[in-house]
Design a protein around this motif. Structure first.
Motif, PDB file in Angstrom:
ATOM      1  N   PRO A   1     -49.412 -18.765  80.012  1.00 33.32           N
ATOM      2  CA  PRO A   1     -48.612 -17.530  80.037  1.00 33.32           C
ATOM      3  C   PRO A   1     -49.285 -16.436  80.876  1.00 33.32           C
ATOM      4  N   ARG A   2     -50.619 -16.371  80.783  1.00 32.98           N
ATOM      5  CA  ARG A   2     -51.331 -15.490  81.727  1.00 32.98           C
ATOM      6  C   ARG A   2     -52.691 -16.090  82.051  1.00 32.98           C
ATOM      7  N   GLU A   3     -53.015 -16.086  83.317  1.00 35.14           N
ATOM      8  CA  GLU A   3     -54.358 -16.465  83.769  1.00 35.14           C
ATOM      9  C   GLU A   3     -54.731 -15.518  84.891  1.00 35.14           C
ATOM     10  N   PRO A   4     -56.035 -15.273  85.099  1.00 36.30           N
ATOM     11  CA  PRO A   4     -56.414 -14.627  86.355  1.00 36.30           C
ATOM     12  C   PRO A   4     -56.100 -15.605  87.484  1.00 36.30           C
TER      13      PRO A   4
ATOM     14  N   GLU B   1     -44.358 -10.653  79.029  1.00 35.20           N
ATOM     15  CA  GLU B   1     -45.454 -10.003  78.309  1.00 35.20           C
ATOM     16  C   GLU B   1     -45.317 -10.271  76.803  1.00 35.20           C
ATOM     17  N   ALA B   2     -44.073 -10.304  76.332  1.00 37.89           N
ATOM     18  CA  ALA B   2     -43.854 -10.596  74.906  1.00 37.89           C
ATOM     19  C   ALA B   2     -44.393 -11.983  74.577  1.00 37.89           C
ATOM     20  N   VAL B   3     -44.101 -12.938  75.446  1.00 39.62           N
ATOM     21  CA  VAL B   3     -44.581 -14.302  75.210  1.00 39.62           C
ATOM     22  C   VAL B   3     -46.117 -14.328  75.218  1.00 39.62           C
ATOM     23  N   VAL B   4     -46.710 -13.628  76.161  1.00 41.97           N
ATOM     24  CA  VAL B   4     -48.177 -13.539  76.192  1.00 41.97           C
ATOM     25  C   VAL B   4     -48.666 -12.965  74.861  1.00 41.97           C
ATOM     26  N   ASN B   5     -48.008 -11.903  74.398  1.00 43.67           N
ATOM     27  CA  ASN B   5     -48.454 -11.248  73.165  1.00 43.67           C
ATOM     28  C   ASN B   5     -48.382 -12.179  71.955  1.00 43.67           C
TER      29      ASN B   5
ATOM     30  N   GLY C   1     -56.187 -12.594  77.007  1.00 43.01           N
ATOM     31  CA  GLY C   1     -56.911 -13.590  77.803  1.00 43.01           C
ATOM     32  C   GLY C   1     -57.091 -14.928  77.099  1.00 43.01           C
ATOM     33  N   LEU C   2     -56.589 -15.063  75.884  1.00 42.08           N
ATOM     34  CA  LEU C   2     -56.630 -16.388  75.238  1.00 42.08           C
ATOM     35  C   LEU C   2     -55.757 -17.343  76.043  1.00 42.08           C
TER      36      LEU C   2
ATOM     37  N   TYR D   1     -57.576  -9.969  80.422  1.00 41.91           N
ATOM     38  CA  TYR D   1     -58.413 -11.141  80.735  1.00 41.91           C
ATOM     39  C   TYR D   1     -59.678 -11.201  79.868  1.00 41.91           C
ATOM     40  N   LEU D   2     -59.762 -10.320  78.877  1.00 41.67           N
ATOM     41  CA  LEU D   2     -61.029 -10.152  78.158  1.00 41.67           C
ATOM     42  C   LEU D   2     -61.570 -11.464  77.586  1.00 41.67           C
TER      43      LEU D   2
END
Ligand code: GCW
Length: 716
Positions: free
Chosen positions: A383-386, A523-527, A533-534, A605-606
């Motif tokens: 869903p999110r990666e650098p 962003e909702a899916v990421v949340n 960053g998980l 990304y923490l």
């Protein structure tokens, strides 16, 4: 007839009529972004009553019929085909035709290349001209004209529209298997219908070509990168030829994924060592056979030495040896090799570093018709990666960004997640590799490096489902891929609005509300799946639903969530900083310094880069554990808000799509809660901290969630 019977007949007729009307108002999504509607009463753009095309060719006859039928609907009048332009005409033509040259200054054409176009309204003649250097440019110009006419007609009469694509090759990658299944496909079986070919072509393939051309997609890889060698059998190539012939008038070229062991498996050679003459000869003959059938064949896509696929390393050769051999064979025909960099090995300490480690040393060693295809992130379509640090680092090699349109890790076709924001975030990211403003788009589209040919790829989400993509809103991901491949400078928000208008309704409130939903959806899916960053918390193999606890005896560690989240009594996250795997080192400054320091690392990304204590203080002052709880809860709230927003949209959309999308939102909300509970309850066993009282409490029990076994069957 007595009056009672008359009344009865009347009632029956009335019911039939209203049913007819309602049914007429039902849309099944098969039309994609070609919704039929009249231009609104306030329309002030050019009035068009006739079409003139400058010449005859398969593409020009498409242009003519597309304009006649679409304009006929929009203006609700018959559009005539004429040979001489007149007031009220739209004239489409290539510059080599005198009458187009008379209408538009030929100098402008030098800049627009082979696929660009100019759209210009001539007020004194009351004519609209769509002009290009080639048939294909004219086709793209025609589609763009029709789209602007429907969404923003004032643009047509103000200034000329001049467009050229940013990438040369804008390609869909189908992960379609020859048995009709689709790897990571959530919209039914493959549209190719191999069994019917070459005798019978699925008519949907023509609609597919049209849809792609309308957003500028000009290539397609027909089969899965986990490639069956059978695709290169004569019998299959005959089928491929029929598809290629059907796609050609729409400017779409065909490419194939190939299995590196084909010479051995199909050709009966002792092995497939790329440095052996007989192996190269086998490929030579095969390629010749392909080009005899398909003279404009695009080239090969190769997944080699990755996830069990064969490759040059099986013979002690390098990726460059393998790719270059194929490139040499394809070169006389102007074919290209797209060689994937998606490689990783269970023995390494950090999967995120491996593609860079294997490919960076090969920079400068590839032929000019080899393009290295790199996924947006260093792990796998999360869903999110650098971004993958290969972008910018390979200065002498053309890189192809590979995006995933199908939503393997973002809720399949059950959750609404508009990927425009993901693609935009990625393409706009500054790599700093060649100074400031060396964004990924510019690194890969030829702006920064002198690439002989550039390309961008998207893994398709298309299947035989009536609505093509499984979820009505998933069509937008196909659409936005095409639009951004053409012009990465466009905004995801504008594209979302444009798509809504072309697909659903022109109502301003609808567009406003639903574009907000779309823009927030990823962003909702990421949340609710993988905040802060998980990554890779999804269930084993199917990648649907949360299983952060997942253990499979004997499984590759890098396919299991624990490898990625590393939750323990101390804290959570993968230490990729200089005190850990040091993946940060693969990025240019100032990103390296930024990612390395938890105080400077962006929150998003923490935990990708750091393993931090549960009571670590976040930039907003909250403890990490609390922040995690807030993020998961926020995701659930967002999903609930999407569902509530949709509830108010019933008056703007037809019943069928309204109901079908409503059902999807029910699933999304339910599963957002599942995700929140599973992750928080599981991580809580390590943090031993309370969920902040102001947040909703979990509704599930961890032990029960752990027993849930996900059934893939209803998701295919
Ligand atoms: O994302 C992973 C998928 C595999 C896929 C692979 C790849 C086609 O889980 O299904 O295989 O990536 O991109 O090669």
């Amino acid at each position: 007839m007595n009056s009672f019977r008359k009344r009865k007949v009347f009632i029956v007729l009335f019911l039939l009529f209203t049913n007819y009307l309602l049914a007429g108002n039902n849309e099944d999504g098969s039309k994609l972004w070609f919704a039929n509607f009249l231009l609104p009463a306030e329309y002030e753009g050019p009035q068009i009553s006739s079409v003139v095309v400058s010449e005859e060719s398969p593409t020009f006859s498409l242009i003519r019929s597309e304009l006649i039928s679409s304009l006929g609907i929009l203006f609700d009048q018959e559009i005539t085909s004429m040979t001489e332009p007149d007031a009220g005409s739209i004239c489409v033509g290539a510059i080599k035709n005198d009458f187009i040259a008379e209408l538009i200054n030929p100098e402008a054409f030098q800049e627009i290349g082979n696929e660009g176009y100019i759209i210009k309204y001539l007020p004194e003649k009351d004519m609209t001209v769509v002009a290009a250097n080639t048939d294909l440019g004219c086709l793209y110009g025609t589609y763009h004209f029709l789209s602007v006419l429907r969404t923003n007609p004032q643009e047509l009469t103000s200034t000329p529209i001049i467009e050229t694509p940013a990438y040369d090759r804008r390609i869909l990658n189908h992960w379609d298997n020859l048995d009709g299944t689709v790897e990571r496909g959530y919209a039914g079986h493959s549209i190719w219908k191999w069994d019917d070919l070459p005798e019978k072509l699925n008519p949907r393939i023509i609609e597919y070509a049209r849809a792609n051309a309308s957003v500028g997609i000009n290539g397609t890889v027909l089969n899965n990168v986990n490639a069956s060698p059978d695709i290169l059998k004569e019998e299959f190539l005959q089928k491929v030829k029929v598809v290629a012939d059907a796609l050609r008038p729409y400017g779409m070229r065909v490419y194939l994924s190939v299995n590196f062991s084909s010479p051995k498996i199909l050709g009966g050679l002792p092995d497939s060592d790329p440095l052996k003459t007989e192996v190269k000869n086998w490929w030579d003959n095969k390629v010749q056979e392909i080009y005899e059938l398909i003279p404009d064949f695009g080239g090969f896509l190769v997944k080699a030495n990755s996830e069990g696929q064969p490759g040059p390393q099986d013979y002690g050769r390098t990726h460059a040896d393998g790719a270059n051999m194929l490139a040499d064979v394809l070169k006389p025909y102007k074919g290209i090799v797209m060689w994937r960099a998606f490689v990783y090995n269970p023995s390494g300490d950090d999967r995120a570093k491996q593609a860079y480690n294997e490919f960076k040393p090969l920079d400068g060693k590839f032929r000019s018709n080899v393009l290295i295809q790199v996924k947006n992130g260093p792990v796998d379509f999360q869903p999110r990666e650098p971004f993958s640090p290969l972008f910018g680092a390979m200065e002498q090699t053309t890189l192809v960004p590979e995006l995933q349109i199908t939503k393997e890790y973002l809720g399949f076709s059950d959750h609404l997640a508009f990927l425009g924001t993901l693609f935009e975030e990625f393409l706009d990211t500054d790599t700093y590799q060649k100074g400031r403003n060396t964004t990924i788009a510019r690194i890969t589209n030829g702006d920064i490096f002198n690439d002989p040919v550039t390309a961008i790829a998207g893994v398709a989400n298309i299947g035989q489902d009536t609505n093509w993509c499984g979820h009505h809103f998933a069509q937008a991901n196909w659409y936005v891929f095409g639009r951004l491949a053409w012009d990465p400078g466009l905004s995801a928000r504008d594209i979302a609005k444009e798509w809504l208008e072309l697909t659903f309704s022109q109502n301003k409130r609808f567009i406003h509300e639903m574009s907000r939903v779309m823009m927030e959806s990823r962003e909702a899916v990421v949340n609710y799946m993988t905040p802060l960053g998980l990554h890779h918390l999804m269930g084993w193999s199917h990648h649907y639903g949360p299983e952060p606890w997942c253990e499979i005896p004997g499984a590759r560690p890098d396919w299991l969530p624990k490898y990625y989240h590393k939750a323990d009594d101390f804290g959570i996250g993968f230490n990729r900083s200089s005190t850990g795997s040091n993946a940060v080192e693969q990025y240019a400054e100032p990103l390296q310094i930024m990612f390395d320091d938890p105080q400077l690392c962006p929150d998003k990304y923490l935990l990708w880069f750091h393993h931090l204590p549960w009571d670590y203080t976040m930039s907003n002052g909250r403890e990490l554990w609390d922040e995690l709880c807030y993020k998961y809860s926020e995701g659930v709230d967002q999903a609930k808000l999407f569902k509530a927003t949709w509830k108010n949209m019933s008056k703007y959309v037809d019943q069928q799509r309204y109901d079908e999308v409503s059902k999807k939102f029910d699933i999304q909300v339910k599963e957002a809660i599942w995700w929140r509970d599973a992750c928080l309850l599981y991580f809580q066993t390590f943090s031993e901290k309370e969920i902040p009282v102001e947040l909703d409490k979990p509704v599930h029990q961890l032990e029960k969630l752990k027993q849930l076994k996900f059934d893939m069957t209803h998701h295919n």
